[in-house]
Design an enzyme around this catalytic site. Structure first.
Site, PDB file in Angstrom:
ATOM      1  N   ASP A 117       1.448  -0.044  -2.164  1.00 30.85           N
ATOM      2  CA  ASP A 117       1.569  -0.545  -0.791  1.00 30.85           C
ATOM      3  C   ASP A 117       1.619  -2.063  -0.717  1.00 30.85           C
ATOM      4  O   ASP A 117       1.154  -2.671   0.254  1.00 30.85           O
ATOM      5  CB  ASP A 117       0.406  -0.017   0.083  1.00 30.85           C
ATOM      6  CG  ASP A 117       0.331   1.492   0.066  1.00 30.85           C
ATOM      7  OD1 ASP A 117       1.389   2.135   0.027  1.00 30.85           O
ATOM      8  OD2 ASP A 117      -0.790   2.037   0.069  1.00 30.85           O
ATOM      9  N   GLY A 147       5.222   5.725   0.325  1.00 29.95           N
ATOM     10  CA  GLY A 147       5.568   5.430   1.716  1.00 29.95           C
ATOM     11  C   GLY A 147       5.994   3.981   1.750  1.00 29.95           C
ATOM     12  O   GLY A 147       5.153   3.098   1.618  1.00 29.95           O
ATOM     13  N   HIS A 148       7.285   3.736   1.851  1.00 30.22           N
ATOM     14  CA  HIS A 148       7.813   2.371   1.813  1.00 30.22           C
ATOM     15  C   HIS A 148       8.314   2.005   3.209  1.00 30.22           C
ATOM     16  O   HIS A 148       9.245   2.626   3.716  1.00 30.22           O
ATOM     17  CB  HIS A 148       8.935   2.260   0.781  1.00 30.22           C
ATOM     18  CG  HIS A 148       8.458   2.473  -0.626  1.00 30.22           C
ATOM     19  ND1 HIS A 148       9.267   2.416  -1.722  1.00 30.22           N
ATOM     20  CD2 HIS A 148       7.208   2.731  -1.114  1.00 30.22           C
ATOM     21  CE1 HIS A 148       8.556   2.633  -2.825  1.00 30.22           C
ATOM     22  NE2 HIS A 148       7.303   2.838  -2.464  1.00 30.22           N
ATOM     23  N   GLN A 201       4.649   3.536  -6.095  1.00 30.89           N
ATOM     24  CA  GLN A 201       3.280   3.311  -6.580  1.00 30.89           C
ATOM     25  C   GLN A 201       3.224   1.930  -7.247  1.00 30.89           C
ATOM     26  O   GLN A 201       3.926   1.040  -6.802  1.00 30.89           O
ATOM     27  CB  GLN A 201       2.816   4.428  -7.524  1.00 30.89           C
ATOM     28  CG  GLN A 201       2.582   5.764  -6.827  1.00 30.89           C
ATOM     29  CD  GLN A 201       3.855   6.536  -6.557  1.00 30.89           C
ATOM     30  OE1 GLN A 201       4.628   6.792  -7.454  1.00 30.89           O
ATOM     31  NE2 GLN A 201       4.089   6.927  -5.322  1.00 30.89           N
ATOM     32  N   LYS A 243       6.746  -3.235  -1.243  1.00 31.79           N
ATOM     33  CA  LYS A 243       7.961  -3.057  -2.053  1.00 31.79           C
ATOM     34  C   LYS A 243       9.164  -2.731  -1.170  1.00 31.79           C
ATOM     35  O   LYS A 243      10.262  -3.235  -1.381  1.00 31.79           O
ATOM     36  CB  LYS A 243       7.748  -1.933  -3.085  1.00 31.79           C
ATOM     37  CG  LYS A 243       6.614  -2.236  -4.065  1.00 31.79           C
ATOM     38  CD  LYS A 243       6.336  -1.070  -4.989  1.00 31.79           C
ATOM     39  CE  LYS A 243       5.728   0.146  -4.339  1.00 31.79           C
ATOM     40  NZ  LYS A 243       4.343  -0.020  -3.857  1.00 31.79           N
TER      41      LYS A 243
END
Ligand code: GDP
Ligand code: IMO
Ligand code: MG
Length: 431
Positions: A13, A40-41, A221, A16
């Site tokens: 988180d 979750g981007h 990640q 990215k």
């Protein structure tokens, strides 16, 4: 632009998604190399917020080819929910998205296995079936996306995974809870719907590079969650660090030109595991609220801590970071003083390197350097020269501590809230 890997240097988180989106304007291909819908981007484009889980963060740019590599694990329903959601939001998802025939499929029994094991192990996973899917892959009983294109052989292949799952159920004394017959039909139908996009991604990538196109490899990640290099066992099950790009895409290491490491100006972590610089108390609450530190996937509050120079320095080395992006500087705007961990103390001894042993890491006391806060708004600033002196000094000091050039500072979630640092390697890639 050179072929770049964008990699998280902390526990995920880091931002990215924002940076991949920002750089996508300079490349023709964006390729995700690991993980699944545990990621979750967040990308904010033209005032709209997108939370991408499986689909590469380049999808919001027209004319960019998005690839999902062999190193990923794909849950069919999550894939279709995400692609449909993007289409409803007016984003093109057609032959601009290709998925590897070698990527493994997350199946219903993976969720069941994860429930069982998490009750005992308590890693604090996202419960998306990620670990068990990679276990079946390593156990040579996994189903790959390419298998869905040849449904006649599916029952036989699934029988291996089923056999193993039912062995575990027997051992745990629980009844198996998967309808395998219906599953074959569902998987075959998925394969048929996506036949044209389930391809040999490594060869597509090779052809794109032969045309002179450049590729941005998007990691999910982060290094400290990497199966080999992270804080094992409190990690994910894939190769999240930069080396994972070569493995997870079939991209020869010789074709990777540069690595862009992403780090928050502080540190966060979701799930269990040691976190030496965790703040605790009111300060942690304050940073969590200001930084909106709640998981994109699970909505869990993220644990917040000071910048950990030991951990990030380790990541800089493992990944060969050429340039570092410091994200969320604005979240620290109101603090009187800011701590940075430069080393640990363990049993009276100074520790400069990241311990492999999590029990030892949990016993480490951070040694802090305290820097003055800038107590003014950096949010939205776009020039390094406009930053208050204390903020400039903070960013410079982070680079010194971890041994990397800082190429970018992010001062807000929008694409434009970004400071590109002149004369950095990143600025030359960007030019
Ligand atoms: P990722 O998983 O590495 O892509 O990061 P996430 O999207 O999970 O979390 C990063 C969060 O920070 C998202 O909500 C972003 O919109 C937000 N964000 C990114 N850069 C900045 C920044 O510079 N400042 C602030 N305040 N928020 C940011
Ligand atoms: P992005 O790509 C932060 C964490 C989970 C848990 C551990 C294992 O958005 O940075 P898993 O479900 O992968 O088996 O969980 O890894 N985790 C993440 N933490 N960001 C992520 O992704 C994460 N993906 C997994 O919280 O501690
Ligand atoms: Mg995330």
């Amino acid at each position: 632009m050179p072929n770049i890997v964008v990699v998280g240097t902390q526990w995920g988180d880091e931002g990215k998604g924002k940076i991949v989106d920002l750089l996508t304007g300079r490349v023709q291909v964006v390729a995700r190399y690991n993980g699944g819908h545990n990621a979750g981007h967040t990308v904010i484009a033209n005032g709209r917020k997108f939370a991408l889980r499986l689909i590469p963060s380049g999808i919001l740019h027209e004319g960019v080819l998005c690839l999902m590599g062999p190193g990923m694990v794909v849950e069919p329903e999550a894939f279709e929910t995400e692609t449909e959601g993007l289409r409803e939001a007016g984003v093109e998802v057609a032959d601009n998205l290709l998925v590897s025939d070698r990527a493994h499929v997350i199946l219903p029994h993976h969720f069941e296995l994860e429930k069982l094991w998490e009750e005992r192990r308590k890693i604090g996973t996202t419960r998306r079936g990620i670990g068990p899917a990679y276990e079946d892959k390593a156990g040579r009983r996994g189903i790959r996306l390419g298998d869905l294109l040849r449904p006649a052989a599916l029952p036989e292949k699934l029988a291996l995974a089923r056999d193993h799952y039912e062995m575990v159920c027997r051992g745990a004394g629980v009844a198996p809870a998967v309808d395998w017959a219906a599953l074959v039909d569902r998987l075959a139908a998925f394969g048929e719907r996506h036949r044209s996009r389930i391809v040999d991604v490594a060869m597509v990538l090779h052809a794109q590079l032969a045309r002179g196109y450049s590729v941005l490899c998007e990691g999910a990640q982060a290094t400290l969650l990497d199966l080999d290099h992270g804080t094992y066992p409190f990690v994910t099950s894939s190769s999240a660090s930069a080396g994972g790009a070569a493995v997870g895409l079939g991209l020869a290491p010789t074709r990777i030109d540069a690595v862009l490491g992403i780090a928050k100006a502080y540190t966060t972590r979701v799930g269990s595991g040691p976190f030496p610089t965790e703040m605790g108390g009111e300060l942690e609450e304050k940073v969590r609220e200001k930084g909106g530190e709640y998981g994109v996937v699970t909505r869990r509050p993220r644990r917040c801590g000071w910048f950990d120079g030991v951990a990030t320095r380790y990541s800089v080395r493992v990944n060969g970071v050429d340039s570092l992006a410091i994200i969320k500087l604005d979240v620290l705007d109101e603090l009187d003083e800011i701590r940075v961990c430069t080393s640990y103390r363990h049993a009276g001894v100074t520790v400069d390197a990241m311990p492999a042993d999590v029990e030892m890491l949990a016993e480490c006391e951070p040694v802090y350097e305290t820097l003055p806060g800038w107590k003014s708004q950096t949010a939205g600033l776009r020039e390094f020269a406009d930053l208050p002196q204390a903020a400039k000094d903070y960013v410079t000091r982070l680079g010194e501590i971890v041994g990397a050039e800082v190429g970018l500072v992010s001062t807000g979630p929008d694409r434009d809230d970004t400071i590109l640092i002149g004369r950095s390697a990143l600025a030359t890639w960007f030019a």
